[in-house]
Structures are given as structure tokens and as C-alpha cells.
Design a protein around this motif. Structure first.
Motif, short mmCIF file in Angstrom:
data_model
loop_
_atom_site.label_atom_id
_atom_site.label_comp_id
_atom_site.label_asym_id
_atom_site.label_seq_id
_atom_site.Cartn_x
_atom_site.Cartn_y
_atom_site.Cartn_z
N MET A 155 0.68 0.89 -2.28
CA MET A 155 0.84 0.80 -3.74
C MET A 155 0.08 -0.40 -4.30
N LYS A 156 0.04 -1.49 -3.53
CA LYS A 156 -0.71 -2.67 -3.99
C LYS A 156 -2.19 -2.36 -4.12
N GLN A 157 -2.71 -1.63 -3.16
CA GLN A 157 -4.11 -1.24 -3.25
C GLN A 157 -4.34 -0.35 -4.46
N ILE A 158 -3.41 0.60 -4.65
CA ILE A 158 -3.53 1.47 -5.83
C ILE A 158 -3.44 0.64 -7.11
N ARG A 159 -2.50 -0.34 -7.08
CA ARG A 159 -2.33 -1.18 -8.26
C ARG A 159 -3.59 -2.00 -8.54
N ASP A 160 -4.21 -2.54 -7.48
CA ASP A 160 -5.44 -3.32 -7.67
C ASP A 160 -6.54 -2.45 -8.25
N GLU A 161 -6.66 -1.23 -7.72
CA GLU A 161 -7.68 -0.34 -8.26
C GLU A 161 -7.38 0.02 -9.72
N SER B 98 2.25 4.11 -15.31
CA SER B 98 1.45 2.91 -15.57
C SER B 98 1.16 2.25 -14.24
N SER B 99 0.23 1.37 -14.23
CA SER B 99 -0.20 0.76 -12.98
C SER B 99 0.85 -0.18 -12.40
N ASP B 100 1.83 -0.64 -13.17
CA ASP B 100 2.81 -1.62 -12.71
C ASP B 100 4.21 -1.03 -12.52
N GLU B 101 4.47 0.17 -13.06
CA GLU B 101 5.84 0.69 -13.08
C GLU B 101 6.35 0.98 -11.66
N ARG B 102 5.69 1.86 -10.93
CA ARG B 102 6.15 2.22 -9.59
C ARG B 102 6.06 1.06 -8.63
N PHE B 103 5.08 0.23 -8.80
CA PHE B 103 4.94 -0.92 -7.91
C PHE B 103 6.16 -1.84 -8.01
N ASP B 104 6.65 -2.05 -9.20
CA ASP B 104 7.84 -2.89 -9.37
C ASP B 104 9.06 -2.25 -8.71
N VAL B 105 9.21 -0.94 -8.84
CA VAL B 105 10.34 -0.24 -8.22
C VAL B 105 10.28 -0.35 -6.70
N GLU B 106 9.10 -0.11 -6.14
CA GLU B 106 8.96 -0.15 -4.70
C GLU B 106 9.13 -1.56 -4.16
N MET B 107 8.70 -2.55 -4.90
CA MET B 107 8.90 -3.94 -4.46
C MET B 107 10.39 -4.29 -4.45
N ALA B 108 11.14 -3.81 -5.43
CA ALA B 108 12.58 -4.04 -5.44
C ALA B 108 13.26 -3.37 -4.24
N ARG B 109 12.81 -2.14 -3.93
CA ARG B 109 13.35 -1.43 -2.76
C ARG B 109 13.03 -2.18 -1.47
N LEU B 110 11.81 -2.71 -1.35
CA LEU B 110 11.42 -3.47 -0.15
C LEU B 110 12.27 -4.73 -0.02
N ALA B 111 12.53 -5.40 -1.12
CA ALA B 111 13.36 -6.61 -1.07
C ALA B 111 14.78 -6.27 -0.63
N GLU B 112 15.31 -5.13 -1.13
CA GLU B 112 16.65 -4.71 -0.74
C GLU B 112 16.73 -4.40 0.76
N LEU C 91 -9.27 5.57 -16.17
CA LEU C 91 -7.95 5.01 -15.88
C LEU C 91 -6.87 6.08 -15.95
N SER C 92 -6.93 6.92 -16.98
CA SER C 92 -5.92 7.97 -17.12
C SER C 92 -5.98 8.95 -15.97
N THR C 93 -7.17 9.34 -15.55
CA THR C 93 -7.32 10.27 -14.43
C THR C 93 -6.79 9.66 -13.14
N TYR C 94 -7.07 8.39 -12.92
CA TYR C 94 -6.62 7.72 -11.70
C TYR C 94 -5.10 7.65 -11.67
N LYS D 112 -2.58 9.57 -8.94
CA LYS D 112 -1.66 8.80 -8.10
C LYS D 112 -0.21 8.97 -8.52
N GLY D 113 0.03 9.75 -9.55
CA GLY D 113 1.40 9.98 -9.99
C GLY D 113 2.03 8.78 -10.64
N LEU D 114 1.24 7.96 -11.31
CA LEU D 114 1.74 6.75 -11.95
C LEU D 114 1.75 6.93 -13.46
#
Length: 483
Positions: free
Chosen positions: A338-344, A204-218, A193-196, A200-202
Motif C-alpha cells: 500500500m505504501k508503494q501504491i500510495r507513493d505512486e 483517495s490515496s491516503d484513505e486505505r493506507f491509514d486504515v491498514e496502518m491502524a490494523r498493522l499497529a493493532e 490519477l483517477s484511473t490509477y 487500485k480500488g482507492l
């Protein structure tokens, strides 16, 4: 032999019976006095089959006659006996060593021989309808009897603890090995998990995904707003092309145009007034017409400017709409990625959680069995310890003499019957009738000698049961006279 005959025989040979009973009495008393005294000590243990386990808080559910018999077999086992030998340090006794040498010529186990010797003098039995077990040891030494009985109780409790801890120790080794494997699997899952996340430059698995989802909504909100604005400017541009410029809403609502129109109306009103007063050729009228022409040119220029600004605004809005839509699509693709990355990452995180749960479960079980393997508590308790007996339990003189007397009386009766069968005598009417096979005429009773008259007299003569009185009266006097 009838009961009457037997009674007669026993009465006639009562001296033989008394002599035999006396001999047995003396023999039993002598043997009881000669036999060495033995002392018995009793230790009592109780088994609590409803006690709650202090480690896991469960009730074992032990009970029944089978469980109690199992505990008795454990008490009678060589393991308990050898533990008694070691606890009492009987192997250091030279007397026992000499006995072992003479009995076995030094062959076999010295500790086992002493244990078997102790078991022969030990009596173990349960109390009726209870979980209490009595441990009795008998020996000529009262102190030794109490020590051995208490040692058996202590050795039994220690063995019960060992038997309870033995499976826990085996399970402890097993769970220790399983814990090492679970720790390796947990470390491997965490490393993956740490290597992945690092690749991917994350953080945590949820941090960037939340930011990008907020940007998409905007961006989605911006697309909606720009589409509405672009549709409005496009509609106004279409209206400017189809209708006259001065009829356009933007022109009608423009304050500059309205100001020019107001000036134009005012100048036209002045022109009419001047024409009515001075005529068309008057210079003032001509000047007024020139001013009205300038205002008309200015109005037309401002109208064209407004119409041109509507087209520019429409182009700008379309351009901004296209840019935002392109940004939205790019952000959408990014979010999908990012969703795919998040699922993995979630799958890897689930592996970590599963490994952690397995590790925690094995660790908890290992701690439990470790505690069980180190416990010194058992469901067996010492109810009563054996005290040094003050009185010997054997030989019991009163009991032995009583039994000897009873056996002597029985032997005397058998001896009297034996003597009577070898030397049969006539002791009753029945004996006479059986011996001579003739009917009994009369019973003369007891014959007494009268020294005064120098004659014999029969007291209480009786007739035979099957004879007539006349016959007896004829025969009795001559018979008495002959006596």
C-alpha cells in the motif's frame, strides 16, 4: 572713420535716416494691415509619470527627459494627425479635397495629406522643467484653431491608450494559447490519477493506507501481548516438569486444591483423635481412613488436571501467537504494498497539483492582461482645453512697426554711410587733415551774415591743436575779410 566723424555724418544726413525709417515704418504697418489675421489656440496635457497602475498596483517608473521627448514625438506622429482628421471628419470637406486635388493631382492618401497640412500649423513644445506639453494650432479661423488643438490632445490620449493596450492584446492571445495547453495537461494529470485510484480500488490515496496502518499497529500490539502470555505459560509448564506438582504456583493458588487440602488436614486430625480413643481396628477409624484416602486421590486428580491445563494453555497461547504473527507479517506486506501504491498515487497527485498551479498562474496572468487590454485609462490627462481665441496672435502691428522702425533706422544709417562714402565732404578738422594731408591751423566756426554791415562774421573761432596762436592771429583777419 572715428566715432566723431560718424556722429557728424549721421547728423548731416539725418533726413536720409528719418526718411528711410519712415518708409520702413509705413511698409511694416501696411504689410501688417494687409496680412490675414491668424488665431492660435493652446491645449495643454500633463503626463503623470508616478501614477500607480490600476491593474497590478505597480508604479511604472516612467520619467526623464527621454520619456517626455518620446511623448512629443508621438504627438507629432502621423498616427495622431490621421486620428485628428478622422475625429474632425475633415475628409468630408470639399474645400480640402479641392486643395488636395490641385496640390497632388489626386495622388497619395487624402487623410495623410490633411494630417501633414495640420502638422505644419501645429506647434508642440514642453514646458520648462515639468511634464506639461502645450499643443498650439494657428489658423485664420479661431473656432477651427480651438477645435484642432483639442482634437490633437484627444487623439494623443487615445493613441497613448492604444499603445498601452497593444502589447496587452498580443500577450492576451499568447496566454490564451498557453492556457489551453495548461488545461490539457491538467486534465491529463487528473485522468491519470483517477484511473490509477480506480484500478487500485482507492477512493483517495491516503484513505486505505491509514486504515491498514491502524490494523498493522493493532496486530503488533496483539503479537507483543501474546508473546508475553506464551512466555509465561511456557515458563509455568517448564516449572511443572522440573518441580513437584504440588509445588506449582497454579496448584498452590487453586481454590479447589486448597479446599481439598483443608479437608484432608481436618480429616487427618479427626483420624488421630479417633485412633487415640478407639484404636486402629475400630470401624470408625477405618471409615475415617477411607475418607482420607478418597481426599488424597481427589487431590492428586485435581493436581494432575491443573498441570494438564497449564500445558494446554501453553499450546493454545503458542498457537494464537503463531496465528497473530502470521497475520502481522501478512498485514506488514500489505502495508508495504500500500505504501508503494500510495507513493505512486502521491506522485500522480503532485503532477495534478503542479498542473493546477501552472493553470492558475496562467489564468491569473491572462485575466490581468485582458483587463489591461480593455482599460481606457492612461497616465496622460487633459490639463487645459483650448478655448476660442478672442484676439488674433498675428500680425502683431505694434511689434511689426517697432521692428520695421528699428530696421529702417539701421538701413538709414547704412544708406547715410554709403552716400557719404560716394560723396565725401569736409565736415570736421579730422576730415580736412585727412583729405589735404595738412595740419589744421584754425576753425573759424559758424559764419554768420550781418545785413546791417553787409559783412560776414565768424562766431567762436578756434585755433588748430597743432598751431601756435601768433600764427592764427596773423592769418585769421585776412581770411575773414576775404569771406
Amino acid at each position: 572713420m572715428t566715432l566723431t566723424q560718424l556722429t557728424t555724418v549721421l547728423k548731416a544726413r539725418r533726413l536720409v535716416i528719418f526718411a528711410t525709417a519712415g518708409a520702413f515704418l509705413a511698409l511694416s504697418a501696411g504689410v501688417s494691415l494687409v496680412l490675414p489675421k491668424k488665431y492660435s489656440a493652446v491645449a495643454t496635457v500633463v503626463i503623470d509619470n508616478k501614477a500607480t497602475d490600476p491593474i497590478n498596483g505597480l508604479v511604472p517608473g516612467l520619467g526623464g527627459q527621454g520619456y517626455l521627448l518620446t511623448q512629443i514625438d508621438i504627438l507629432r506622429s502621423d498616427r495622431v494627425a490621421k486620428k485628428v482628421v478622422n475625429n474632425l471628419k475633415l475628409t468630408e470637406s470639399p474645400i480640402l479635397k479641392d486643395k488636395w486635388q490641385s496640390a497632388t493631382d489626386g495622388r497619395g492618401s487624402f487623410v495623410g495629406w490633411i494630417g501633414n497640412w495640420l502638422q505644419t500649423n501645429t506647434d508642440i513644445k514642453p514646458a520648462k522643467e515639468s511634464n506639461v506639453i502645450d499643443i498650439t494650432y494657428i489658423s485664420p479661423d479661431p473656432k477651427f484653431s480651438a477645435a484642432v488643438a483639442n482634437a490633437f490632445a484627444q487623439a494623443y490620449m487615445e493613441t497613448a491608450v492604444e499603445l498601452r493596450n497593444a502589447p496587452a492584446k498580443q500577450y492576451s492571445n499568447y496566454f490564451d494559447e498557453q492556457l489551453r495547453r495548461a488545461k490539457g495537461q491538467l486534465d491529463a494529470a487528473r485522468s491519470a490519477l483517477s484511473t490509477y485510484l480506480k484500478d487500485k480500488g482507492l477512493i483517495s490515496s491516503d484513505e486505505r493506507f491509514d486504515v491498514e496502518m491502524a490494523r498493522l499497529a493493532e496486530l503488533s500490539q496483539q503479537v507483543v501481548a501474546l508473546r508475553a502470555l506464551s512466555a509465561d505459560t511456557n515458563s509455568r509448564q517448564q516449572q511443572s516438569r522440573l518441580a513437584q506438582g504440588d509445588k506449582l504456583q497454579d496448584v498452590l493458588n487453586n481454590p479447589v486444591v486448597n479446599g481439598i487440602k483443608a479437608d484432608l488436614v481436618r480429616q487427618e486430625a479427626q483420624l488421630k483423635d479417633l485412633q487415640s480413643r478407639y484404636g486402629d481396628a475400630h470401624p470408625t477409624v477405618q471409615q475415617q481412613k477411607a475418607q482420607i484416602a478418597d481426599l488424597a486421590v481427589k487431590l492428586e486428580s485435581e493436581t494432575r488436571r491443573i498441570l494438564g491445563s497449564v500445558g494446554v494453555a501453553n499450546q493454545v497461547n503458542r498457537s494464537r501467537e503463531a496465528e497473530v504473527i502470521a497475520g502481522y507479517e501478512a498485514q506488514r506486506q500489505k502495508v508495504l504494498s500500500m505504501k508503494q501504491i500510495r507513493d505512486e498515487a502521491a506522485a500522480l497527485n503532485q503532477d495534478v497539483e503542479s498542473a493546477q498551479k501552472a493553470y492558475d498562474g496562467i489564468l491569473a496572468r491572462l485575466n490581468q492582461v485582458s483587463l489591461e487590454s480593455q482599460t481606457t485609462q492612461t497616465n496622460v490627462s487633459l490639463l487645459n482645453s483650448a478655448d476660442e481665441p478672442a484676439e488674433p496672435t498675428s500680425p502683431k502691428i505694434l511689434l511689426n512697426t517697432g521692428v520695421g522702425t528699428a530696421l529702417g533706422i539701421l538701413a538709414g544709417i547704412l544708406l547715410a554711410i554709403r552716400l557719404e562714402s560716394t560723396n565725401r565732404k569736409v565736415r570736421s578738422e579730422e576730415d580736412a587733415a585727412l583729405m589735404f594731408e595738412l595740419p589744421v591751423l584754425a576753425n573759424i566756426g559758424k559764419i554768420n551774415f550781418n545785413p546791417t554791415t553787409q559783412s560776414f562774421n565768424a562766431s567762436n573761432p578756434q585755433l588748430g591743436q597743432n598751431n601756435k596762436k601768433s600764427l592764427a592771429s596773423k592769418l585769421l583777419p585776412p581770411l575773414l575779410k576775404s569771406k
